[in-house]
Structure formats: structure tokens, C-alpha cells
Motif scaffolding. Structure first.
Motif, PDB file in Angstrom:
ATOM      1  N   GLY A  10       0.847  -1.192   0.000  1.00 33.71           N
ATOM      2  CA  GLY A  10       0.000   0.000   0.000  1.00 33.71           C
ATOM      3  C   GLY A  10       0.882   1.242   0.000  1.00 33.71           C
ATOM      4  O   GLY A  10       1.780   1.363   0.833  1.00 33.71           O
ATOM      5  N   GLY A  11       0.640   2.143  -0.949  1.00 32.90           N
ATOM      6  CA  GLY A  11       1.446   3.372  -1.040  1.00 32.90           C
ATOM      7  C   GLY A  11       0.606   4.607  -0.773  1.00 32.90           C
ATOM      8  O   GLY A  11       0.845   5.673  -1.328  1.00 32.90           O
ATOM      9  N   GLY A  12      -0.404   4.470   0.089  1.00 34.95           N
ATOM     10  CA  GLY A  12      -1.202   5.623   0.520  1.00 34.95           C
ATOM     11  C   GLY A  12      -0.452   6.382   1.606  1.00 34.95           C
ATOM     12  O   GLY A  12       0.790   6.357   1.665  1.00 34.95           O
ATOM     13  N   THR A  13      -1.176   7.064   2.470  1.00 35.39           N
ATOM     14  CA  THR A  13      -0.563   7.875   3.520  1.00 35.39           C
ATOM     15  C   THR A  13       0.452   7.082   4.336  1.00 35.39           C
ATOM     16  O   THR A  13       1.609   7.471   4.488  1.00 35.39           O
ATOM     17  CB  THR A  13      -1.660   8.400   4.471  1.00 35.39           C
ATOM     18  N   ALA A  14       0.014   5.950   4.865  1.00 35.55           N
ATOM     19  CA  ALA A  14       0.847   5.192   5.796  1.00 35.55           C
ATOM     20  C   ALA A  14       1.993   4.495   5.071  1.00 35.55           C
ATOM     21  O   ALA A  14       3.150   4.524   5.526  1.00 35.55           O
ATOM     22  CB  ALA A  14      -0.012   4.172   6.539  1.00 35.55           C
ATOM     23  N   ILE A 296       5.972  -8.756  11.024  1.00 37.20           N
ATOM     24  CA  ILE A 296       4.953  -7.971  10.314  1.00 37.20           C
ATOM     25  C   ILE A 296       4.488  -6.818  11.209  1.00 37.20           C
ATOM     26  O   ILE A 296       4.205  -7.021  12.395  1.00 37.20           O
ATOM     27  CB  ILE A 296       3.745  -8.851   9.921  1.00 37.20           C
ATOM     28  N   PHE A 297       4.427  -5.613  10.622  1.00 37.87           N
ATOM     29  CA  PHE A 297       3.856  -4.449  11.313  1.00 37.87           C
ATOM     30  C   PHE A 297       2.682  -3.930  10.483  1.00 37.87           C
ATOM     31  O   PHE A 297       2.598  -4.195   9.285  1.00 37.87           O
ATOM     32  CB  PHE A 297       4.892  -3.333  11.452  1.00 37.87           C
ATOM     33  N   GLY A 298       1.813  -3.202  11.147  1.00 37.70           N
ATOM     34  CA  GLY A 298       0.707  -2.609  10.397  1.00 37.70           C
ATOM     35  C   GLY A 298       0.407  -1.236  10.955  1.00 37.70           C
ATOM     36  O   GLY A 298       0.596  -0.974  12.158  1.00 37.70           O
ATOM     37  N   LEU A 299      -0.016  -0.318  10.083  1.00 34.37           N
ATOM     38  CA  LEU A 299      -0.439   1.002  10.571  1.00 34.37           C
ATOM     39  C   LEU A 299      -1.456   1.604   9.617  1.00 34.37           C
ATOM     40  O   LEU A 299      -1.673   1.097   8.511  1.00 34.37           O
ATOM     41  CB  LEU A 299       0.766   1.933  10.784  1.00 34.37           C
ATOM     42  N   GLY A 300      -2.082   2.656  10.074  1.00 31.74           N
ATOM     43  CA  GLY A 300      -3.095   3.319   9.257  1.00 31.74           C
ATOM     44  C   GLY A 300      -4.468   2.690   9.418  1.00 31.74           C
ATOM     45  O   GLY A 300      -4.735   1.976  10.386  1.00 31.74           O
ATOM     46  N   ASP A 301      -5.315   2.959   8.427  1.00 36.65           N
ATOM     47  CA  ASP A 301      -6.737   2.630   8.544  1.00 36.65           C
ATOM     48  C   ASP A 301      -7.043   1.132   8.558  1.00 36.65           C
ATOM     49  O   ASP A 301      -8.153   0.738   8.900  1.00 36.65           O
ATOM     50  CB  ASP A 301      -7.515   3.266   7.369  1.00 36.65           C
ATOM     51  N   THR A 310      -7.247   8.430  11.158  1.00 35.45           N
ATOM     52  CA  THR A 310      -6.887   9.709  10.550  1.00 35.45           C
ATOM     53  C   THR A 310      -5.408   9.729  10.153  1.00 35.45           C
ATOM     54  O   THR A 310      -4.621   8.907  10.626  1.00 35.45           O
ATOM     55  CB  THR A 310      -7.100  10.880  11.535  1.00 35.45           C
ATOM     56  N   MET A 311      -5.042  10.705   9.318  1.00 33.14           N
ATOM     57  CA  MET A 311      -3.638  10.918   8.969  1.00 33.14           C
ATOM     58  C   MET A 311      -2.823  11.331  10.174  1.00 33.14           C
ATOM     59  O   MET A 311      -1.650  10.996  10.289  1.00 33.14           O
ATOM     60  CB  MET A 311      -3.546  12.074   7.988  1.00 33.14           C
ATOM     61  N   ALA A 312      -3.471  12.120  11.018  1.00 35.89           N
ATOM     62  CA  ALA A 312      -2.770  12.590  12.211  1.00 35.89           C
ATOM     63  C   ALA A 312      -2.342  11.388  13.060  1.00 35.89           C
ATOM     64  O   ALA A 312      -1.238  11.365  13.618  1.00 35.89           O
ATOM     65  CB  ALA A 312      -3.672  13.524  13.002  1.00 35.89           C
ATOM     66  N   ALA A 313      -3.198  10.364  13.132  1.00 37.23           N
ATOM     67  CA  ALA A 313      -2.855   9.146  13.867  1.00 37.23           C
ATOM     68  C   ALA A 313      -1.663   8.461  13.207  1.00 37.23           C
ATOM     69  O   ALA A 313      -0.731   8.010  13.885  1.00 37.23           O
ATOM     70  CB  ALA A 313      -4.056   8.205  13.899  1.00 37.23           C
ATOM     71  N   ILE A 314      -1.679   8.423  11.880  1.00 39.32           N
ATOM     72  CA  ILE A 314      -0.592   7.747  11.155  1.00 39.32           C
ATOM     73  C   ILE A 314       0.744   8.452  11.392  1.00 39.32           C
ATOM     74  O   ILE A 314       1.782   7.812  11.508  1.00 39.32           O
ATOM     75  CB  ILE A 314      -0.940   7.666   9.653  1.00 39.32           C
TER      76      ILE A 314
END
Ligand code: FAD
Ligand code: UQ1
Length: 423
Positions: A10-14, A296-301, A310-314
Motif C-alpha cells: 500500500g502506497g497511501g498515507t501510511a 509484520i507491522f501494520g499502521l493506518g486505517d 486519521t492521517m494525524a494518527a498515522i
């Protein structure tokens, strides 16, 4: 067949933020960081709210993916179709497999437009006054629909599902209401916000302020009221009372703004070893490391952490993932933790904004030495000009970890209670 040290899905915000952080660390070696992302364009989604309000253009909300992904990472322009965590492999749609040492999952949320019968057809038909700020392909219709509404009942919805930026479904209410007020149309238009949630906002301090905004402007708010069907030909919407599911209420709308149901991407739902029951990636809420697979790590929505999506969370999460993964690579242990920080600039009109900031405990965690539950012009300016700049120039380049470092210093000047900074 590819192999790499760090694979970002995934190449979105996170995803873009994490790829940038690790490319900065391993400058110049192209097969260290690999990103899989199918889209041609990278959108700054918070702009969609202001586009809906007629303040910004769609063109100002995106850049080409090629320009934003870090130069020192390898971009595979395809989508992941399969995870094999036991053999540290993912497969992409063209059949290639990619082996990794570490995997970062950043797939975002999926919009499930089809869960509401009638919605997709209504959105596509330019003559039907149904619109949504949530999709890049739907947001263009929103302001036109607001402009064309001269009378009748305008309804705005919040679905019975997790939502990214849970403030956005009501920000567009406030912009539309003020637009009609300025055009002297409000005597003929009744504005209603129907939300599936039992509260107007999850944090009491801001919820109290938002109730006052709605009361003072004659916006009707119905809680636990969920849109389940649209009958386009009759301009009718059917709402279900979630407290008494047999009770259905059919209304006639002159305009309908829909926030669609959302959920984890279909792809994750098909990999139950990686997810919780709802299909969100299962990670530790403090470290963002996967519960079962330590590489494995995960972040974002797409994760199961109970923060506001939210982006602020990311921004805050990205530092935590970076520190833990880097510590692993050098045989150390990181103590960095994520406290659930999220922020939501609640635009309440053209030139007004309540800047909500809070953590996992839903405690206000404010950056500025003022009462942020009040509407400020300055916060609107941050939303309109500063956050987009921050996003493209600092965050996506790996240099923004959220405002935590400023909070401590700025709050020296106030006597406000300050929640401890996660360190
Ligand atoms: P996304 O940025 O959605 O990225 C997911 C990526 O995964 C996409 O690029 C997608 O193409 C890719 N992908 C999907 N499937 C696959 C696959 N199979 N293989 C590979 N890649 C795949 N946040 C704020 O902080 N403040 C705001 O004011 C704000 N306002 C908002 C207003 C609106 C209307 C919306 C919609 C959102 C708003 N947000 C706001 C929320 C913010 O945009 C999101 O929380 C954030 O972008 C999520 O980032 P992400 O990386 O998790 O997901
Ligand atoms: C933030 O860090 C951020 O990420 C870039 C946003 O996304 C657009 C935000 O909306 C907000 C509010 C923050 C938090 C930043 C400050 C200075 C309070």
C-alpha cells in the motif's frame, strides 16, 4: 521473483510515509525497500471535505504516485492478491511473488458503496441530488449538488461501520448549511444529520461543542439512525432506527449526502490468520507489531487499533513502527509506544474550525495553549493551507511524527491539564 529487506504493501498515507522513512535510512540501495501500490495517483483525502464545500479543486488534491513515492525505493505497480506469512511471501496480481524480511501492511479502508441498494446508481446519475465527499470519483458532484439545492430537506448520513476521519460526515453539513445561509436559502431548506452512532462525536469535550453548533444553527441531529436504502426515482431514503431495528423511516430528500459503509479491504478479510474477526489486521495497540508474526507491522486505517482513523494518527504511528523495526534490525529493543493519538480538524463553516486532538482513552490531548473546543479562524487556516503543505513536504518524505514534540513546550504557557506524552 523479487526479494527485499522491507516490503511495504500500500502506497497511501501510511505506506508512503514508512517507505520514505526507511529509504532515508538505507539511502541508495534500491532493493532494500519495495512498495506494492496499484494506483496512478496519490490523493490527499482531507482535501475532499473542502472540495465538497467549493473551496478547493479536485486537481489540488492529488499528485502522481511516481512523484510522491521515495526515489530510493522500488515501486511495483500492481496489487497484492495473497499473503503467505509462514514463508514471508506475498503474491501480486501478475503472478510474481515477493519475499521479505519485514512486512509493513498499509492497505487502508475499503469503501463499500454497494452495501446500500440504490447508492451507486444515484451517485453516477448527474441529475440525481445524491453525492459523497468520500471517493475521488464522487467528490466532484458534491458542491454542484449543494448549489442546486434551493428548498426541501437536505439529509447527511454517517454509516453503521468504522469510518476514516469520523468528523468529515458532519464537516460537510456545516459547510453546506453556511453556504445556504449566505445565499438566503435557509428559510426553505431544512438540514438534518442522521448518524448511526449513539453520540455526535466520540470525545465528550468536542461533542458538547458540536451539539451547541447544531442547536444554534437549527441543524436536526438524529442518533442511531442508519441509511439502508435509496429509491432514486422517488427521491426517497430509508433509515433504520438502530435502537429498534424493525422501525424503518422513509423520508423525501431534496439533497442527500452519503458517507458510505467502510471496512477492511476484501484482501485482508480473506486472510484470517492475519486479522481479527472483523477483518482488520491484528496488531499490538502500543507497538503496532502483528500479534502472531513478529516480522509484520501494520499502521493506518487497516489495523484493529481503536484510535480514530486519521492521517494525524498515522503521523504518530509511523514513528513507533520505525523505531521498533529499526531496533529489530540492529538487535535492540525499542520502548516507543503509540498512545492512540488522533486529530480531527472539525471545520464548522467557511473560516471556522474546532481542532480536536485525543488519545485511546478519548482524553483531549491538545497541542496549543488554548481551549481547542472553540471555533477558531486560525485552525481553519491550518486545515486549508498548512496541513496540506505539511503532508506533501514533510510527512510523505518521512519527516513528520505528529505534533507531540511541540505539545509539551507550547503548553508551558497555559495552565491546562496536559496528557502525558508517550515516550
Ligand atoms: P490510504 O491512504 O487509503 O492508502 C491505502 C493504499 O493501499 C491505497 O493507495 C490503495 O491503492 C492501496 N491498496 C489497496 N489495495 C491494495 C492491494 N491489494 N495491494 C496493494 N496496495 C493496495 N485525516 C486527518 O488526519 N485529518 C483530516 O482532516 C482528514 N479528513 C478526511 C476527509 C475525508 C473525506 C477522508 C476520506 C479522509 C480524511 N482523513 C483525514 C483520513 C485520512 O485520509 C486517512 O486516515 C489516511 O489517508 C489513511 O491512510 P492509509 O495509508 O491507511 O490508507
Ligand atoms: C496532523 O499531523 C496531520 O497529518 C499531516 C493531519 O492530517 C491532515 C491533521 O489533520 C492534523 C490535525 C494533524 C495534527 C497537527 C497539528 C499541528 C495539531
Amino acid at each position: 521473483h523479487h526479494s527485499c529487506k522491507i516490503l511495504v504493501v500500500g502506497g497511501g498515507t501510511a505506506g508512503c510515509t514508512m517507505a520514505a522513512k526507511f529509504s532515508n535510512k538505507f539511502k541508495g540501495s534500491k532493493d532494500t525497500v519495495v512498495i506494492v501500490e496499484p494506483s496512478e495517483r496519490h490523493y490527499y483525502q482531507p482535501m475532499f471535505t473542502l472540495i465538497g464545500g467549493g473551496v478547493k479543486t479536485l486537481e489540488s488534491s492529488y499528485k502522481s504516485m511516481e512523484k510522491v513515492l521515495p526515489k530510493d525505493a522500488q515501486w511495483i505497480k500492481d496489487r497484492v492478491v495473497k499473503f503467505e506469512p509462514e514463508s514471508n511471501t506475498v503474491t501480486v496480481a501478475n503472478g510474481d511473488s515477493i519475499q521479505y524480511e519485514y512486512l509493513i501492511v498499509a492497505l487502508g479502508l475499503q469503501l463499500y458503496w454497494n452495501k446500500i441498494p440504490g447508492l451507486s446508481e444515484a451517485l453516477e446519475d448527474p441529475k440525481v441530488p445524491v453525492c459523497s465527499i468520500y471517493g475521488p470519483e464522487t467528490v466532484g458532484k458534491v458542491f454542484r449538488t449543494i448549489e442546486n439545492t434551493k428548498s426541501g430537506s437536505a439529509y447527511f448520513t454517517f454509516p453503521n461501520s468504522p469510518v476514516k476521519c469520523p468528523g468529515a460526515p458532519q464537516k460537510i453539513v456545516y459547510l453546506a448549511e453556511e453556504y445556504w445561509h449566505n445565499k438566503r436559502k435557509l428559510q426553505d431548506i431544512h438540514v438534518t444529520y442522521n448518524t448511526a452512532l449513539p453520540v455526535i462525536f466520540g470525545v465528550k469535550k468536542y461533542a458538547d461543542a458540536l451539539w451547541k453548533v447544531c442547536q444554534s444553527r437549527n441543524i436536526s441531529v438524529n442518533l442511531q439512525t442508519n441509511l439502508i436504502e435509496i429509491r432514486t426515482s422517488k427521491n426517497e431514503a430509508v433509515f433504520q432506527n438502530l435502537q429498534n431495528p424493525d422501525e424503518l423511516n422513509t423520508v423525501k430528500y431534496s439533497m442527500l449526502h452519503v458517507t458510505p459503509p467502510m471496512g477492511p479491504p476484501e484482501l485482508l478479510k480473506n486472510h484470517s490468520a492475519l486479522t481479527n474477526e472483523a477483518g482488520f489486521l491484528s496488531v499490538d495497540p502500543q507497538t503496532l507489531r502483528h500479534d502472531k508474526y513478529s516480522n509484520i507491522f501494520g499502521l493506518g486505517d487497516c489495523t484493529n487499533t481503536p484510535n480514530s482513523k486519521t492521517m494525524a494518527a498515522i503521523a504518530a504511528q509511523s514513528k513507533v513502527v520505525y523505531e521498533h523495526l529499526s531496533a529489530d534490525l540492529s538487535g535492540k529493543v525499542s520502548k516507543e509506544t503509540y498512545n492512540g493519538y488522533a486529530s480531527c480538524p472539525l471545520v464548522t463553516g467557511y473560516g471556522k474550525c474546532i481542532l480536536a486532538e485525543f488519545d485511546y482513552k478519548l482524553q483531549p490531548t491538545e497541542t496549543f495553549p488554548i481551549n481547542q473546543a472553540k471555533e477558531y479562524f486560525a485552525m481553519y487556516l491550518l486545515k486549508k493551507y498548512f496541513f496540506p503543505y505539511l503532508y506533501w513536504n514533510w510527512m510523505l518524505k518521512g519527516h513528520w511524527n505528529g505534533p507531540a514534540i511541540f505539545r509539551k513546550y507550547l503548553n508551558c504557557f497555559s495552565r491546562k491539564e496536559v496528557a502525558p506524552i508517550s515516550k
